[in-house]
Design an enzyme around this catalytic site. Structure first.
Site, PDB file in Angstrom:
ATOM      1  N   ASP A 144      -0.325   5.081   0.961  1.00  0.00           N
ATOM      2  CA  ASP A 144      -0.641   6.083   1.987  1.00  0.00           C
ATOM      3  C   ASP A 144      -0.692   5.478   3.380  1.00  0.00           C
ATOM      4  O   ASP A 144      -1.448   4.541   3.638  1.00  0.00           O
ATOM      5  CB  ASP A 144      -1.983   6.757   1.659  1.00  0.00           C
ATOM      6  CG  ASP A 144      -1.817   7.802   0.577  1.00  0.00           C
ATOM      7  OD1 ASP A 144      -1.222   8.840   0.864  1.00  0.00           O
ATOM      8  OD2 ASP A 144      -2.271   7.568  -0.558  1.00  0.00           O
TER       9      ASP A 144
ATOM     10  N   ASP B  46       0.869  -1.168   0.000  1.00  0.00           N
ATOM     11  CA  ASP B  46       0.000   0.000   0.000  1.00  0.00           C
ATOM     12  C   ASP B  46       0.914   1.229   0.000  1.00  0.00           C
ATOM     13  O   ASP B  46       2.116   1.113   0.254  1.00  0.00           O
ATOM     14  CB  ASP B  46      -0.861  -0.060   1.277  1.00  0.00           C
ATOM     15  CG  ASP B  46      -1.654   1.206   1.511  1.00  0.00           C
ATOM     16  OD1 ASP B  46      -2.335   1.658   0.577  1.00  0.00           O
ATOM     17  OD2 ASP B  46      -1.580   1.753   2.626  1.00  0.00           O
TER      18      ASP B  46
END
EC number: 3.1.3.50
Length: 241
Positions: A11, A9
């Protein structure tokens, strides 16, 4: 032969702050309303796609200005660069699988790894449509309740890596690194999930009985991956829950 693949991922995982949360809290409807919106996502009464769209629609700042603000404010996990460099030296692909927006990710990631290295990282994410007045909206990658079903993207990569295996060769070990609700479907596609301490993904994994290994920074992730690939520890030994 590829021994391992790192899916991550972006953020709140590669970055120390979530760029979308930051824009919403400072330029959109604010932190209090954002948390309220995401209560619905956490208790399954609202899709991530819907909650995220509500957040972004509250931001009316032109897109180039948003980028400039994020470049100044979003810090990146210092351990990620070491992890990326180790991955390059050891033929371990790094693939960013994000529910965020590709133009933002590319700018912030370039700052961390450099212009000459950014092309070595695949970014699979949502896009952004910008009009003549620099107003913008997210263009979701697919029609799923996540807006981008990360498990589909990861599955496509797994098929690609495994299609080149020769007889007797083992498939790569798949690692996933994440922090939020949108990472859960992705986590189930991988051998070992690294979940960020104190974040929603840990809570969700405990609730859904999904095994994970907690981390604070990419330094922890790199140390654990090295142990697995050196045969010092198995994936099962690193799993919690």
């Amino acid at each position: 032969m590829v021994k391992a693949v790192i899916f991550t991922d972006f953020d709140g995982t590669v970055t120390l702050e979530d760029s979308n949360d930051y824009l919403t809290d400072t330029l959109g409807f604010g932190k209090e309303k954002r948390l309220k919106v995401f209560e619905g996502v956490l208790d399954d009464t609202k899709s991530f796609r819907q909650g995220f769209m509500e957040m972004l629609e509250s931001i009316h700042t032109p897109f180039p200005e948003c980028i400039k603000i994020l470049e100044k404010k979003i810090r990146l996990d210092p351990g990620f660069k070491d992890t990326f460099e180790w991955a390059q030296e050891n033929d371990v692909p790094v693939i960013v699988v994000s529910s965020g927006m590709k133009p933002i990710i590319k700018v912030l990631l370039t700052r961390l790894v450099g212009q000459e290295s950014i092309h070595k990282i695949d970014i699979v994410s949502n896009e952004v449509e910008i009009d003549a007045h620099d107003q913008w909206k997210i263009i979701y990658k697919d029609e799923s309740p996540f807006g981008h079903d990360k498990s589909r993207s990861i599955d496509a990569y797994k098929k690609k890596f495994e299609s080149t295996l020769k007889a007797g060769e083992q498939r790569p070990v798949y690692f996933y690194c994440g922090d939020g609700v949108s990472d859960l479907s992705a986590a189930k596609e991988c051998d070992l999930l690294f979940a960020k301490r104190g974040k929603d993904l840990v809570t969700y994994c405990k609730k859904q009985n999904v095994p994970f290994h907690e981390f604070d920074t990419f330094k922890d992730i790199l140390a654990s991956m090295k142990q697995v690939l050196a045969g010092e520890k198995t994936v099962a030994e690193l799993m919690e829950n």
